[in-house]
Design a protein around this motif. Structure first.
Motif, short mmCIF file in Angstrom:
data_model
loop_
_atom_site.label_atom_id
_atom_site.label_comp_id
_atom_site.label_asym_id
_atom_site.label_seq_id
_atom_site.Cartn_x
_atom_site.Cartn_y
_atom_site.Cartn_z
N GLY A 93 -11.66 7.54 -64.39
CA GLY A 93 -11.79 7.84 -62.96
C GLY A 93 -10.69 7.19 -62.14
O GLY A 93 -10.14 7.81 -61.23
N ARG A 94 -10.36 5.94 -62.46
CA ARG A 94 -9.29 5.25 -61.73
C ARG A 94 -7.94 5.93 -61.95
O ARG A 94 -7.15 6.08 -61.02
CB ARG A 94 -9.22 3.78 -62.16
N VAL A 95 -7.69 6.36 -63.18
CA VAL A 95 -6.43 7.05 -63.47
C VAL A 95 -6.36 8.36 -62.70
O VAL A 95 -5.34 8.67 -62.07
CB VAL A 95 -6.25 7.28 -64.98
N LEU A 96 -7.42 9.14 -62.70
CA LEU A 96 -7.41 10.40 -61.95
C LEU A 96 -7.23 10.16 -60.46
O LEU A 96 -6.48 10.88 -59.80
CB LEU A 96 -8.69 11.19 -62.21
N ASP A 97 -7.90 9.15 -59.91
CA ASP A 97 -7.73 8.82 -58.49
C ASP A 97 -6.27 8.48 -58.20
O ASP A 97 -5.72 8.91 -57.19
CB ASP A 97 -8.62 7.65 -58.08
N SER A 98 -5.66 7.71 -59.08
CA SER A 98 -4.25 7.35 -58.91
C SER A 98 -3.34 8.57 -58.94
O SER A 98 -2.43 8.72 -58.13
CB SER A 98 -3.83 6.35 -59.99
N LEU A 99 -3.61 9.48 -59.88
CA LEU A 99 -2.81 10.70 -59.96
C LEU A 99 -2.97 11.54 -58.70
O LEU A 99 -1.99 12.07 -58.16
CB LEU A 99 -3.19 11.52 -61.19
N LEU A 100 -4.20 11.65 -58.21
CA LEU A 100 -4.46 12.46 -57.01
C LEU A 100 -3.71 11.94 -55.79
O LEU A 100 -3.32 12.71 -54.93
CB LEU A 100 -5.96 12.52 -56.72
N GLU A 101 -3.50 10.63 -55.73
CA GLU A 101 -2.76 10.05 -54.61
C GLU A 101 -1.31 10.49 -54.59
O GLU A 101 -0.65 10.39 -53.56
CB GLU A 101 -2.82 8.52 -54.68
N HIS A 102 -0.81 10.97 -55.71
CA HIS A 102 0.60 11.33 -55.84
C HIS A 102 0.81 12.80 -56.16
O HIS A 102 1.79 13.18 -56.78
CB HIS A 102 1.25 10.45 -56.92
N THR A 103 -0.12 13.66 -55.73
CA THR A 103 0.01 15.09 -55.97
C THR A 103 0.76 15.78 -54.83
O THR A 103 0.87 15.23 -53.73
CB THR A 103 -1.37 15.78 -56.12
N THR A 104 1.24 16.94 -55.13
CA THR A 104 1.81 17.81 -54.11
C THR A 104 1.05 19.13 -54.15
O THR A 104 0.56 19.54 -55.21
CB THR A 104 3.31 18.08 -54.33
N VAL A 105 0.94 19.78 -53.02
CA VAL A 105 0.27 21.08 -52.97
C VAL A 105 1.21 22.12 -53.56
O VAL A 105 2.35 22.26 -53.13
CB VAL A 105 -0.12 21.45 -51.52
N ALA A 106 0.72 22.83 -54.57
CA ALA A 106 1.53 23.83 -55.25
C ALA A 106 1.12 25.25 -54.89
O ALA A 106 1.83 26.19 -55.22
CB ALA A 106 1.44 23.63 -56.76
#
Length: 73
Positions: free
Chosen positions: A19-32
């Protein structure tokens, strides 16, 4: 394979770490991309590792897909 992130070289040992890893990834996403009902957000790094998230209009994740976005030169 312990989780879907392991296939792209990201490891989490338990549900809380996942869950922590996914939260971290979500903080650095871009809308595609967006549609009337969905939004696609993508995280990727320089290695080509990528994780795509599809959200519905209620901002609930409907799908999460690990992949590679490698390019040749």
């Amino acid at each position: 394979m312990a989780n879907h992130l392991a296939c792209i070289g990201i490891h989490a040992n338990d549900k809380a770490a996942f869950g922590r890893v996914l939260d971290s990834l979500l903080e650095h996403t871009t809308v595609a991309g967006t549609t009337r009902d969905h939004e696609l957000k993508v995280w990727s790094d320089t290695s080509g590792a990528s994780y795509s998230f599809v959200f519905n209009h209620a901002r609930t994740a409907q799908c999460a897909i690990p992949s590679f976005r490698a390019a040749t030169s």
